[in-house]
Design an enzyme around this catalytic site. Structure first.
Site, PDB file in Angstrom:
ATOM      1  N   PRO A 288       0.786  -1.238   0.000  1.00 23.62           N
ATOM      2  CA  PRO A 288       0.000   0.000   0.000  1.00 23.62           C
ATOM      3  C   PRO A 288       0.822   1.295   0.000  1.00 23.62           C
ATOM      4  CG  PRO A 288      -0.061  -1.047   2.166  1.00 23.62           C
ATOM      5  CD  PRO A 288       0.655  -1.990   1.253  1.00 23.62           C
ATOM      6  N   TYR A 380       2.742   8.974  -8.346  1.00 21.93           N
ATOM      7  CA  TYR A 380       1.815   9.031  -7.210  1.00 21.93           C
ATOM      8  C   TYR A 380       0.438   9.545  -7.643  1.00 21.93           C
ATOM      9  CZ  TYR A 380       0.385   9.335  -2.351  1.00 21.93           C
ATOM     10  OH  TYR A 380      -0.276   9.140  -1.171  1.00 21.93           O
TER      11      TYR A 380
HETATM   12  C1  PHB Z   1      -4.738   5.788   3.662  1.00 18.21           C
HETATM   13  O1  PHB Z   1      -5.384   4.809   4.075  1.00 18.21           O
HETATM   14  O2  PHB Z   1      -5.113   6.938   3.904  1.00 18.21           O
HETATM   15  C2  PHB Z   1      -3.490   5.577   2.881  1.00 18.21           C
HETATM   16  C3  PHB Z   1      -3.017   4.295   2.671  1.00 18.21           C
HETATM   17  C4  PHB Z   1      -1.853   4.098   1.946  1.00 18.21           C
HETATM   18  C5  PHB Z   1      -1.162   5.191   1.455  1.00 18.21           C
HETATM   19  C6  PHB Z   1      -1.650   6.461   1.654  1.00 18.21           C
HETATM   20  C7  PHB Z   1      -2.804   6.662   2.378  1.00 18.21           C
HETATM   21  O3  PHB Z   1       0.004   5.021   0.765  1.00 18.21           O
END
Ligand code: PHB
Ligand code: APR
Length: 384
Positions: A288, A380
């Site tokens: 993630p 991104y």
């Molecule tokens: C989020 O859950 O807000 C989140 C998760 C992974 C990321 C960025 C934000 O890389």
């Protein structure tokens, strides 16, 4: 029972596909193992690329997203006692991300599907896929659904991918030697933007859901047990990893959700077999760190919608035949970006002092070179 597209799974991929097909006049039935309450409550990621926002808005499910979503024009990388902003407005002008919880996307999609009379079945048992290269059908809980095409949108642990005979798929996989502990807390965000923090104690991420709710992640061992992470320990660790620059104080509050997510990269190729098409997490997983999982699922679903619309309108299977190849280029770009972000920001047990110096040097490069920072920003916000 008969439908044009049998959709397995009511995550973002299955729900969005069902809705986009409906808008093209194509019928579908969605079969979901869990309850509606469960899928609406499941807390996941929350970063939407512009393309994802555009898709949801065009599909008529963007009203609350546009009202409550938080547009962001930069992120912070925090390491070595300093904050470094990656300014999207300067590096990739006109492009931004929107922070809006995946579970909110799911709620909006379910509401839209039900309002349009969509056929969503929750808590269905024993879904099985049959005759994938002939006249496909799905059996579940004593029922049978005949379909022209099946869409496997049932996530990494679903039944669709394993229904493909052995030897057809090539699987590429990378497991990381750590997991993320995620928490949702009733407290206002301590900063306006996301903070990706590299720290000797491990990675930490400061994110948010609304002006009153914050979202955090901590790098933890892969076998971390929630029982070892009482709230006080979570806050102490977040403070240790995030309060590393002058003037920054982490606000604390009530923790309302806590979970551990394993970190892996995974791709199954091709994303189709006979009349079964995989979309989203059923075909690929990213760690993630790059916030790409949901966005990839939406991109798959857009491609599959176009291919199915052409197929049902003209009988031409050209786009359907090319579906997997059309998706995999983006999938692999996201795999690389997610691996790169993960490697840049986490600590690895087996790394030596030399490897740590290399990592810091690379971070310095990313935050001081316009070219390197642009690479990060461009990936991104989403390569469209
Ligand atoms: C989020 O859950 O807000 C989140 C998760 C992974 C990321 C960025 C934000 O890389
Ligand atoms: N039968 C029916 N439904 C199933 C089955 C099954 N055998 N197995 C799984 N499902 C359901 C799950 O309960 C879940 O609701 O399929 C759904 C899959 O949804 P997701 O896991 O959310 O996957 P997807 O829709 O592809 O969304 C991808 O989710 O995890 C994130 O990072 C990921 O953000 C990305 C997004």
């Amino acid at each position: 029972m008969r439908t044009q597209v049998g959709i397995i799974g009511a995550g973002p991929a299955g729900l969005l596909l069902s809705h986009l097909l409906h808008l093209r006049g194509i019928s579908s039935v969605v079969l979901e193992r869990r309850s509606r309450e469960y899928v609406e409550r499941r807390v996941r990621a929350g970063v939407l690329e512009q393309g994802t926002v555009d898709t949801l808005v065009a599909a008529g499910v963007g009203e609350r997203l546009l009202r409550e979503g938080l547009p962001h024009e930069g992120i912070e990388l925090r390491y070595g006692g300093a904050a470094h902003r990656i300014p999207f407005e300067k590096l990739v002008p006109g492009r931004r991300i929107t922070v809006y919880g995946q579970q909110e996307v799911v709620k909006d999609l379910i509401a839209a599907r039900l309002e349009a009379g969509g056929d969503l079945r929750f808590e269905v048992d024993d879904v099985e896929l049959h005759d994938l290269t002939g006249a496909p059908y799905v059996t579940f809980g004593g029922d049978r659904l005949d379909c022209e095409v099946i869409a496997g949108c049932d996530g990494f642990h679903g039944v669709s991918r394993p229904s493909i005979p052995e030897g057809v798929l090539t699987v590429f996989e990378r497991e990381y030697p750590f997991a993320w502990l995620g928490v949702l807390a009733r407290v206002r965000p301590s900063a306006e933007e996301l903070i990706y923090a590299r720290n000797e104690r491990g990675f930490a991420l400061h994110s948010m859901r609304s002006p009153e709710v914050s979202r955090f992640y901590l790098q933890v061992p892969p076998d971390a047990d929630l029982a070892d992470w009482p709230d006080e320990r979570v806050w102490a660790e977040l403070k240790a990893r995030l309060e590393t620059v002058p003037g920054f104080t982490l606000e604390t509050g009530e923790i309302i959700e806590k979970g551990v997510t394993p970190m892996r990269g995974f791709v199954a190729e091709p994303m189709q077999y006979g009349r079964l098409y995989l979309a989203g997490d059923s075909a690929h997983i990213v760690p993630p760190t790059g916030a790409k999982g949901l966005n990839l699922a939406v991109a798959d679903v857009n491609a599959l919608t176009e291919a199915l619309a052409a197929y049902f309108a003209t009988g031409s299977a050209g786009l359907l035949d090319g579906y997997s190849a059309a998706c995999l280029r983006r999938v692999w770009r996201a795999q690389h970006f997610s691996w790169w972000m993960t490697t840049l920001l986490h600590t690895f047990d087996d790394e030596d002092a030399y490897a740590r110096r290399l990592q810091l040097s690379y971070l310095d490069y990313v935050t001081s070179s316009m070219a390197a920072a642009t690479t990060l920003a461009e990936n991104y916000v989403g390569l469209s």
